[in-house]
Design an enzyme around this catalytic site. Sequence first.
Site, PDB file in Angstrom:
ATOM      1  N   HIS A 127     -15.119  -0.661   5.094  1.00  0.00           N
ATOM      2  CA  HIS A 127     -13.978  -1.259   5.788  1.00  0.00           C
ATOM      3  C   HIS A 127     -14.310  -1.596   7.250  1.00  0.00           C
ATOM      4  CE1 HIS A 127      -9.824  -1.022   7.628  1.00  0.00           C
ATOM      5  NE2 HIS A 127      -9.552  -1.697   6.529  1.00  0.00           N
TER       6      HIS A 127
ATOM      7  N   ASP B  93     -14.428   7.921   3.460  1.00  0.00           N
ATOM      8  CA  ASP B  93     -13.108   7.319   3.663  1.00  0.00           C
ATOM      9  C   ASP B  93     -12.353   7.390   2.331  1.00  0.00           C
ATOM     10  OD1 ASP B  93     -11.117   5.227   3.447  1.00  0.00           O
ATOM     11  OD2 ASP B  93     -11.911   4.284   5.247  1.00  0.00           O
TER      12      ASP B  93
ATOM     13  N   LYS C  42      -0.472   4.838   3.785  1.00  0.00           N
ATOM     14  CA  LYS C  42      -0.496   4.163   2.489  1.00  0.00           C
ATOM     15  C   LYS C  42       0.274   5.023   1.478  1.00  0.00           C
ATOM     16  CE  LYS C  42      -4.180   1.188   3.984  1.00  0.00           C
ATOM     17  NZ  LYS C  42      -5.596   0.880   4.136  1.00  0.00           N
TER      18      LYS C  42
ATOM     19  N   HIS D 151      -7.695   4.942   0.297  1.00  0.00           N
ATOM     20  CA  HIS D 151      -6.987   4.401  -0.872  1.00  0.00           C
ATOM     21  C   HIS D 151      -6.923   5.393  -2.028  1.00  0.00           C
ATOM     22  CE1 HIS D 151      -6.215   0.396   0.629  1.00  0.00           C
ATOM     23  NE2 HIS D 151      -7.356   0.525   1.273  1.00  0.00           N
TER      24      HIS D 151
ATOM     25  N   SER E 156     -10.859  -1.026  -1.774  1.00  0.00           N
ATOM     26  CA  SER E 156      -9.537  -1.571  -2.085  1.00  0.00           C
ATOM     27  C   SER E 156      -9.558  -3.022  -2.533  1.00  0.00           C
ATOM     28  CB  SER E 156      -8.622  -1.422  -0.881  1.00  0.00           C
ATOM     29  OG  SER E 156      -9.010  -2.319   0.119  1.00  0.00           O
TER      30      SER E 156
ATOM     31  N   GLU F  92     -16.865   4.892   1.080  1.00  0.00           N
ATOM     32  CA  GLU F  92     -15.471   5.049   0.662  1.00  0.00           C
ATOM     33  C   GLU F  92     -15.429   5.563  -0.773  1.00  0.00           C
ATOM     34  OE1 GLU F  92     -13.205   1.420   1.259  1.00  0.00           O
ATOM     35  OE2 GLU F  92     -14.322   0.917   3.066  1.00  0.00           O
TER      36      GLU F  92
ATOM     37  N   ASN G  45       0.820  -1.211   0.000  1.00  0.00           N
ATOM     38  CA  ASN G  45       0.000   0.000   0.000  1.00  0.00           C
ATOM     39  C   ASN G  45       0.853   1.259   0.000  1.00  0.00           C
ATOM     40  OD1 ASN G  45      -2.458  -1.327   0.017  1.00  0.00           O
ATOM     41  ND2 ASN G  45      -2.575  -1.383   2.250  1.00  0.00           N
TER      42      ASN G  45
HETATM   43  C1  LIG Z   1      -6.261   0.480   5.468  1.00  0.00           C
HETATM   44  C2  LIG Z   1      -7.627   1.083   5.608  1.00  0.00           C
HETATM   45  C3  LIG Z   1      -7.972   1.853   6.718  1.00  0.00           C
HETATM   46  C4  LIG Z   1      -7.064   1.949   7.911  1.00  0.00           C
HETATM   47  O1  LIG Z   1      -5.981   2.784   7.681  1.00  0.00           O
HETATM   48  P1  LIG Z   1      -4.631   2.503   8.483  1.00  0.00           P
HETATM   49  O2  LIG Z   1      -3.933   3.803   8.470  1.00  0.00           O
HETATM   50  O3  LIG Z   1      -3.932   1.402   7.777  1.00  0.00           O
HETATM   51  O4  LIG Z   1      -5.044   2.088   9.867  1.00  0.00           O
HETATM   52  C5  LIG Z   1      -9.180   2.516   6.740  1.00  0.00           C
HETATM   53  N1  LIG Z   1     -10.041   2.404   5.702  1.00  0.00           N
HETATM   54  C6  LIG Z   1      -9.767   1.638   4.635  1.00  0.00           C
HETATM   55  C7  LIG Z   1     -10.762   1.557   3.525  1.00  0.00           C
HETATM   56  C8  LIG Z   1      -8.563   0.943   4.562  1.00  0.00           C
HETATM   57  O5  LIG Z   1      -8.311   0.145   3.529  1.00  0.00           O
END
Ligand SMILES: *Cc1c(COP(=O)(O)O)cnc(C)c1O
Length: 404
Positions: A141, A213, A247, A216, A188, A184, A53
């Site tokens: 998520h 969110d 990421k 990604h 992902s 989102e 990521n």
């Molecule tokens: C990875 C992820 C998170 C969490 O983020 P981190 O910084 O890795 O804790 C939140 N939402 C989604 C959609 C993710 O894929």
Amino acid sequence: MDFDAMFNAQLGALKEEGNYRIFAELERRCGAFPKARSHDADTPDEVTVWCSNDYLGMGQNDHIRQVMKDTVDQCGTGAGGTRNISGTNKYHVALERELADLHGKDSALLFTSGYVSNWAALGTLGARLPDAVILSDELNHASMIEGIRHSRAQKRIWKHNDPEDLDRQLATLPANAPKIVAFESVYSMDGDICPMKEIVEVAEKHGAMTYLDEVHAVGLYGPRGGGVSEREGLADRITLIEGTLGKAYGCMGGYITGSAAMCDFVRSFSSGFIFTTALPPAVAAAAQASVAYLKDSRAERDAQRDRVAYLRAQLDRRGIPHMDNPSHIIPVMIKDPVKCRMLADILMQDWGIYVQPINYPTVPKGTERLRFTPGPLHSYDDIDHLVEALGVLWKQCAIAHAVA
Ligand SMILES: *Cc1c(COP(=O)(O)O)cnc(C)c1O
């Protein structure tokens, strides 16, 4: 009581199903990304990572590393406290300002990770807004699901990326109940992107707040890396944008951005923000440098897009089916947990290609897959090597050449 026997019984069931997780022990090689040293027996010493990521390789960026090292020398290692009790450093404040600017919002609030930011923000909003109802996309998520559960607010699940279903469900709710639409931008696992404008319009029609969110997407989409909401010119119509620094930004941490009142509200009431040590100042400084860098530099995004297109074209040429989507994530469906693990093992052992099999519960049973994330640091040779390996395995395993 034999507790270990109880643990082992459930672990045994996982192994039986092929859903037991085995971590690859890697040593990332700065300067040689996406190559890493492998510390597992039966694998080549050096492997190419295909499922990171760290989408743009910012984790090895010279400038960001220098900022992190300099800040360690200036401020030491840890923050030394919670944000409230001596842990707020000028680098946390500067990073929050940078993030608010990234999304064109008044304020931002930092958390230890993206997971914690979703869990804490949704938990607090859902619990503290009287009679709140949270409308959650069915593929959200785990961090959002857990935040909603934790809030104990009423929850409605709407069909994935379906604004009409959202509209129908919103219409059944009392007009005066506070409603939160949680979704989102880039999902992902399938790499699909939400119909953001339609979702925003439905939410606005019903007076609901939007919780997006962009984990990604930040750093990757939009002229300054502000995510899909920036690219679509919708950021100012989204109430809360959440993201990660772990990421595409190559560091660690999570955040929310939105109005000053909302960020102050979460800051003041969220246990997951209040009762935990602040991020190390060096991490905050490096993350700020990374966000600022990707606001200006398009080269990494352009090169990533180029590699994604090249890998898709090569897979097509070899007749290897992959999920069609508009993002940087390329899923190759295997649809069987044992085969998925076996293919990943062969890729690693015989070809030095590391891709983690994605099995239940990350994805539904029967949709197991290998998921490739090409980035600017994968060479065309790396991609040709991957496609060659998949082509050979595809024949050997006689998996149907049907598009998922
Ligand atoms: C990875 C992820 C998170 C969490 O983020 P981190 O910084 O890795 O804790 C939140 N939402 C989604 C959609 C993710 O894929």
